[in-house]
Design an enzyme around this catalytic site. Structure first.
Site, PDB file in Angstrom:
ATOM      1  CG  ASP A  25      36.424  41.409  39.884  1.00  0.00           C
ATOM      2  OD1 ASP A  25      36.655  41.406  38.363  1.00  0.00           O
ATOM      3  OD2 ASP A  25      34.982  40.598  40.123  1.00  0.00           O
ATOM      4  CD  GLU A  48      48.270  35.713  37.463  1.00  0.00           C
ATOM      5  OE1 GLU A  48      48.969  34.395  37.658  1.00  0.00           O
ATOM      6  OE2 GLU A  48      46.913  36.045  37.792  1.00  0.00           O
ATOM      7  CD  GLU A  78      45.831  30.980  36.452  1.00  0.00           C
ATOM      8  OE1 GLU A  78      45.406  32.526  36.766  1.00  0.00           O
ATOM      9  OE2 GLU A  78      46.735  30.723  36.254  1.00  0.00           O
TER      10      GLU A  78
END
Length: 223
Positions: A15, A35, A44
């Site tokens: 992570d 991305e 996101e």
């Protein structure tokens, strides 16, 4: 699994929020490629993920972020079809066998390819994020006013893509003043434009789903 990368690329499964220099051999990162882009630019949790990571000791003060900047824009849209499809979501079941309900259905953001839709006004910028940044706040507020443009609906077409500048340049064919021509605004379309990388000469690589500077071939993101 490709043998050509063996000994050249090391994959670290972690992570990014928990990554330490120890996990990357006490090295520091030169380039961060993300991305994390969405229909409205900062989807996101892109700022929340990238800013702390770029500020960590895993990165250098000179670490390059791709993307470097993205801007969110909004435009009113009229579309009976999208309005009808959003209303149909009210009867969808959610956990507990309860219906979603009309208010939640109509206030939920949707990612759609806007068929049978007409953008009624030129999109306007709301805010932007850039990386790396010296600002810690992720809060953004925008107040927009849209000027009527009777030719924009035709120039935008009935779908998704670049606005037709030829049609947009035509004079208003309606004999009525703009304020007296009725139309219904059913919602708002959200767009983004992103500067992936800009060098010291000002040369930039940009992708956009905003109609006024739409990138040819951009079929991966919808408003």
């Amino acid at each position: 699994s490709d043998e050509r990368w063996r000994g050249i690329v090391t994959v670290v499964h972690a992570d990014a929020r928990m990554l330490t220099r120890n996990r990357i051999g006490n090295n520091q990162i030169d380039i961060v490629v993300s991305e994390l882009l969405g229909s409205f630019g900062d989807n996101e949790l892109s700022p929340e993920c990238l800013d702390p990571f770029l500020a960590s000791d895993c990165c250098k003060p000179t670490t390059i972020s791709i993307p470097q900047r993205y801007t969110a824009s909004l435009a009113p849209v009229t579309s009976m079809r999208l309005h009808s499809e959003a209303k149909q979501q009210a009867d969808m079941a959610k956990p507990g066998n309860q219906c979603v309900g009309m208010q939640q259905a109509m206030e939920t953001p949707y990612v759609v390819r806007p068929h049978a839709a007409s953008q009624t006004h030129t999109e306007k910028e709301c805010w932007y994020f850039e990386h790396p940044t010296a600002h810690s706040s992720k809060e953004r507020v925008a107040s927009l006013e849209f000027e009527p443009n009777m030719s924009l609906g035709a120039a935008s077409g009935c779908g998704y893509g670049r606005v037709d500048e030829g049609i947009l340049g035509l004079t208003n064919p309606s004999p009525l003043p703009m304020a007296t021509v009725p139309f219904v605004v059913h919602g708002l379309l959200g767009f983004f434009s992103a500067t992936l990388y800009q060098n010291k000469l000002g040369e930039a690589s940009v992708i956009s789903i905003a109609p006024r500077n739409f990138s040819t071939g951009m079929f991966s993101w919808f408003p």
